[in-house]
Design an enzyme around this catalytic site. Structure first.
Site, PDB file in Angstrom:
ATOM      1  CD  GLU B  60      -1.776  -2.383   1.453  1.00  0.00           C
ATOM      2  OE1 GLU B  60      -0.656  -2.598   1.984  1.00  0.00           O
ATOM      3  OE2 GLU B  60      -2.612  -3.284   1.232  1.00  0.00           O
ATOM      4  CG  HIS B 129     -11.904  -6.332   5.892  1.00  0.00           C
ATOM      5  ND1 HIS B 129     -11.023  -6.844   6.805  1.00  0.00           N
ATOM      6  CD2 HIS B 129     -11.499  -6.802   4.684  1.00  0.00           C
ATOM      7  CE1 HIS B 129     -10.134  -7.600   6.177  1.00  0.00           C
ATOM      8  NE2 HIS B 129     -10.399  -7.598   4.894  1.00  0.00           N
TER       9      HIS B 129
END
Lengths: 325, 320
Positions: B60, B129
């Site tokens: 990321e 999430h």
């Protein structure tokens, strides 16, 4: 090298490895069913196909050794000794779960078993494993940190930072990369400049080897040998276990990126029937006994589902607990 | 004009901008061959090629860092981070570099990049999430934080974000991806960044929300004479629109699904207190999640602001 099973482990240990793999498979396949029924929600990453890695590796470690894993970790926890009933209850989000039903599939934890967590962030567990190893060494304890992670983790900064630290400070970390060749839909060779993952450790002067992760005996031998070496030298070691997940990345993933032919090649190498065949061929047991093991595992898993179904939901106020002392 | 969901609207916006401007490139984990985990970039790699629709390693930090470099040198990258909770690994690149490239280079460079990411709850997975940590990013001077609340705003805001000369964090409410359909024009249109919209006029109070909470707020206000403001951009947020509404109604309820402490509601409340206090007839109330990580399944229903909590707050301010 002596390749007969009995040269590696006594009969009851061999049968225990078999039973643990069957238990893992049955548990995961039951999870898939419960997910389809809506009893398990969110993201569910199943371990089916990779059992030989968790089972063989755990058998090669001491119970005091720390285990850390990623988000495909149900089997890791159960093989380490977590009660399948309480793991299933956790996945259901029930109060009786091993994390009070608040963390679910990706965040299993049981410090009593030195199972230091599933981690949902790819590569997040690696520095923590190095810290645990540092602490063990500092406290003059004879324990190592076994850190499992997938092929997808090796391109995170934490991977490289952790390997460097582990070697620089001579820490007892056993890195175990479960290379199932796909990070969701991206194959290793499309994400890693050097796809042969165990070779990447040369930049950190950490010895490494590749092992067949579909062969529980090979994994056991490699991890046992590596763990002894880590203990003796207080230096990190790295194992790449090549394996394959029989299902998609998660239950939400139909895995259309893999060919049926490739899938078949790996299915033919399923570690469970492979061990069964050897156990019978080498007259350690017979098919009837293995059937009995399967039956017992199914009973345990059915009981786990029943326990999870019948367990209460957590009280609403439970959300406020475990934030601060 | 077609009735489509948010995934389709985002796909339409990205596709048309890719066609219009070959400087636009998409990068992220599984955005190419797999079409993204929520299928927003479905079919793009076949259509535009793997040089423009790039499957990245799970890195990321490098996804955002790469996008900064691309943006600084003539491209218009649209990076995807699979879930907002995964962007924390890229926090350094966002905060330290993307947000400050213009300032640090004294405007000799700018950073026209977009980081798209799903955020918030509703898919029954816990914490990483389902994070709703938009306030972290609003605390980064130099980053714009944009949150659509449906298919129509998703398309118009995404086109505006791609064309904006500065870095934009584009937060897509996961729960709404396929939940609602709206009429969305086939052609190009933009919704200006930094501007809120009044989605419902009313005189008794102002309810301020964004993203997935807007849908819940609209249900909660049905029997009230409430004005509802959809902020759309959190940073910089449209204080003018908020203050104008407060002047009219004198009462404010702010609703967000992020935890309470230092949530973006605090910034709005402080602004109203500083600049609109003489218009207030009641205390400013916030309806938020508690200060805890997002829990799993059943507890999530308790965690996320409910319609009942919103109406209770409305009833409370109406008592004044």
């Amino acid at each position: 090298m002596e390749t007969r099973l009995r040269a590696t482990l006594p009969d009851h240990e061999l049968l225990r490895l078999y039973e643990q793999m069957v238990m893992s498979r049955e548990f995961e396949e039951s999870c898939a069913e419960q997910y389809t029924k809506g009893h398990i929600t969110g993201f569910l990453h199943l371990y089916s196909g990779q059992e030989a890695v968790a089972v063989g590796a755990t058998a090669g470690l001491h119970v005091d050794d720390y285990i850390l894993s990623a988000y495909r970790e149900h089997a890791q926890a159960i093989v380490r000794g977590a009660d399948p009933r309480r793991v299933m209850a956790e996945l259901f989000g029930k109060a009786t779960g091993i994390c009070k039903g608040k963390g679910g599939s990706m965040h299993l934890f049981d410090p009593n078993l030195n199972f230091m967590g599933g981690y949902a962030i790819v590569g997040g567990q690696l520095p923590i494993a190095v810290g645990l190893a540092f602490s063990a060494k500092y406290r003059r304890e004879d324990r190592l940190a076994a850190c499992f992670f997938g092929d997808g983790a090796v391109n995170q900064g934490t991977f490289h930072e952790s390997l460097n630290w582990a070697r620089l400070w001579e820490l007892p970390v056993l890195f175990i990369c479960e290379n199932n060749f796909y990070g969701i839909g991206t194959e290793v060779h499309r994400s890693s400049a050097l796809a042969s993952i165990h070779k990447r450790t040369c930049g950190y002067d950490i010895p490494s080897e590749k092992v067949d992760g579909m062969d529980v005996i090979a994994v056991y031998r490699a991890v046992k040998h590596a763990a002894e070496r880590v203990r003796e030298t207080s230096l990190p070691y790295f194992i790449e276990a090549t394996t394959y997940r029989f299902r998609g990345h998660s239950m939400a993933d139909p895995a259309k990126y893999r060919s049926a032919a490739e899938h078949e090649v790996w299915k033919a190498r399923d570690p469970i029937p492979a061990l069964a065949k050897r156990l019978i061929e080498e007259e350690i047991t017979d098919a009837g006994h293995l059937e009995g093991i399967l039956g017992n595992c199914r009973t345990v898993v059915q009981e786990a589902v029943k326990f999870a179904e019948e367990s209460p939901w957590p009280e609403d106020e439970e959300v406020y607990n475990d934030i601060y002392v | 004009m077609a009735r489509i969901n948010m995934v389709q609207a985002l796909n339409m916006a990205l596709g048309s901008e890719m066609k219009r401007d070959d400087r636009v490139v998409i990068l992220g984990e599984d955005v190419g061959r797999d079409g993204g985990v929520f299928r927003v970039t479905e079919g793009f790699q076949e259509q535009f090629g793997s040089e423009r629709v790039i499957d990245t390693p799970i890195s990321e930090s490098a996804i955002v860092g790469m996008a900064i470099g691309m943006a600084a040198y003539g491209l218009l990258p649209v990076a995807e981070i699979q879930f907002l909770g995964f962007s924390y690994a890229a926090f350094d690149q966002l905060f330290v570099h993307a947000a400050r490239l213009r300032s640090r280079s004294r405007s000799r460079y700018n950073c026209p990049m977009v980081v798209r990411t799903p955020y918030g709850g509703g898919i029954k997975a816990p914490e990483l999430h389902e994070e709703s940590s938009e306030a972290f990013f609003c605390h980064m001077p130099g980053i714009k934080v944009v949150v659509p609340s449906g298919p129509y705003t998703a398309k118009g805001l995404l086109l505006a974000a791609i064309r904006d000369p500065d870095p934009v964090l584009f937060l897509e409410p996961t729960r709404l991806y396929r939940l609602i359909k709206e009429e969305v024009p086939d052609g190009e249109y933009t919704i200006p960044l930094g501007k809120a919209r009044v989605v419902r006029e009313g005189g008794d109070l102002t309810v301020i929300a964004w993203g997935s909470m807007l849908e819940r707020v609209m249900k909660a206000v049905e029997r009230y004479n409430a004005e509802v403001i959809d902020l759309l951009t959190l940073n910089p947020f449209d204080a003018v629109a908020v203050l104008a509404s407060v002047k009219k109604t004198g009462r404010v309820v702010i609703v967000h699904e992020a935890p309470r402490t230092c949530g973006f509601g605090a910034e709005i409340a402080a602004t109203v207190a500083e600049q609109g206090i003489m218009d207030l007839r009641a205390p400013i109330l916030r309806v938020t999640a508690p200060d805890v990580p997002v829990p799993l399944s059943k507890l999530f229903d308790y965690y996320i602001p409910s319609i009942e909590q919103i109406t209770a707050a409305i009833d409370e301010v109406l008592r004044y």
